[in-house]
Design a protein around this motif. Structure first.
Motif: not given
Length: 297
Positions: A65-94
């Motif tokens: 047997d061998s240790v293949a993966h050491k996984i941290s179970i601490l809570e993680r935060q993804l980097p802040t992500a920006s994405q464009d979206a279009i509302t139902r009334d056709n307004v482009l928002v980020q």
């Protein structure tokens, strides 16, 4: 057997025991695995999943047997992500989003997804675009908490097979393009101007109402005063009529005589030398008045 042969044999025996003891120590060290509280270890045997070790002391089969993966179970935060979206009334928002998660089943995370952070970011971007596309711009601004709850639930469903728990999802900001922002500012200014005009009109209307109420109140008070004066005059006339009725005409003549005498006294008290011309009828009236006064006295 000489001494040298005895020493050589003894060393050979001790070396064998030493080697055996060293092998035992190595086996023990290889079989005992201490896992930190913030981690879980994925154990493989001949390239296949064997077990997942939790925090504490664990035993495995050494060299197999061998240790293949050491996984941290601490809570993680993804980097802040920006994405464009279009509302139902056709307004482009980020939209700027951030997601917090932790790994609950390392065996799924290890063997079902290669780059978990990138996978979650892509999933969040798609869900955000889909949810904002169902809403008008005003709804996005006003119902942000509801939108966050919906996004979190959708992300949880999408990543459930990866052994991940989404602990929190946040919408940090909703940005508009310059043209839309300028149009909204114009609309806001127009709404403020309309409200100001409505407030001014309501104020003018209220001022007119108050002036009318004041005028009505003044008219009512004037009418009330006239009514009181008329009642007083009527009462005085009634008193005189009652007196005449009870005492006869003589009482009325007596009152008139008093008034005439008072008028004569006032004329006599005037300053300077005065000549008063009194008609004969007035002298007769004064004579009658003196008679009445003398008779009353």
């Amino acid at each position: 057997m000489n001494i040298e042969d005895m020493l050589i044999g003894l060393l050979e025996n001790n070396l064998a025991w030493l080697l055996l003891a060293l092998l035992v120590v190595i086996l023990i060290l290889k079989s005992v695995k201490i896992v930190p509280q913030s981690e879980q270890h994925v154990i493989e045997r001949f390239g296949r999943l064997r077990a997942v070790l939790g925090p504490g002391i664990n035993m495995i089969v050494p060299f197999i047997d061998s240790v293949a993966h050491k996984i941290s179970i601490l809570e993680r935060q993804l980097p802040t992500a920006s994405q464009d979206a279009i509302t139902r009334d056709n307004v482009l928002v980020q939209v700027d989003t951030s997601v917090f998660y932790r790994i609950t089943e390392p065996e799924k995370t290890v063997y079902r997804i290669r780059n978990v952070d990138s996978a979650i970011s892509t999933t969040v971007a798609g869900i955000v675009r889909a949810e904002i596309g169902k809403m008008d711009l005003d709804e996005v601004q006003a119902n942000r908490s509801q939108l966050i709850t919906t996004i979190k639930a959708s992300v949880e469903d999408a990543v459930d097979s990866w052994g991940i728990e989404v602990t929190r999802a946040e919408i940090l900001d909703v940005n508009l393009d310059a043209a839309t922002r300028a149009a909204m500012m114009q609309q806001l200014n127009a709404e403020r101007a309309r409200r100001a005009q409505v407030t001014e009109a309501e104020g003018s209307k209220r001022a007119v109402e108050l002036a009318a109420e004041a005028e009505l109140y003044a008219s009512e008070q004037t009418a009330k005063a006239r009514r009181i004066l008329a009642d007083a005059e009527a009462y005085a006339t009634q008193v005189v009529a009652t007196a005449i009725n009870e005492n006869g005409l003589e009482a009325a003549q007596y009152q008139i005589a008093l008034k005439q005498v008072d008028a004569l006294n006032a004329m006599g008290k005037g300053s300077g030398t005065q000549t008063i011309v009194v008609p004969a009828q007035a002298l007769e009236a004064f004579g009658d008045a003196f008679k009445l006064l003398k008779g009353k006295g």
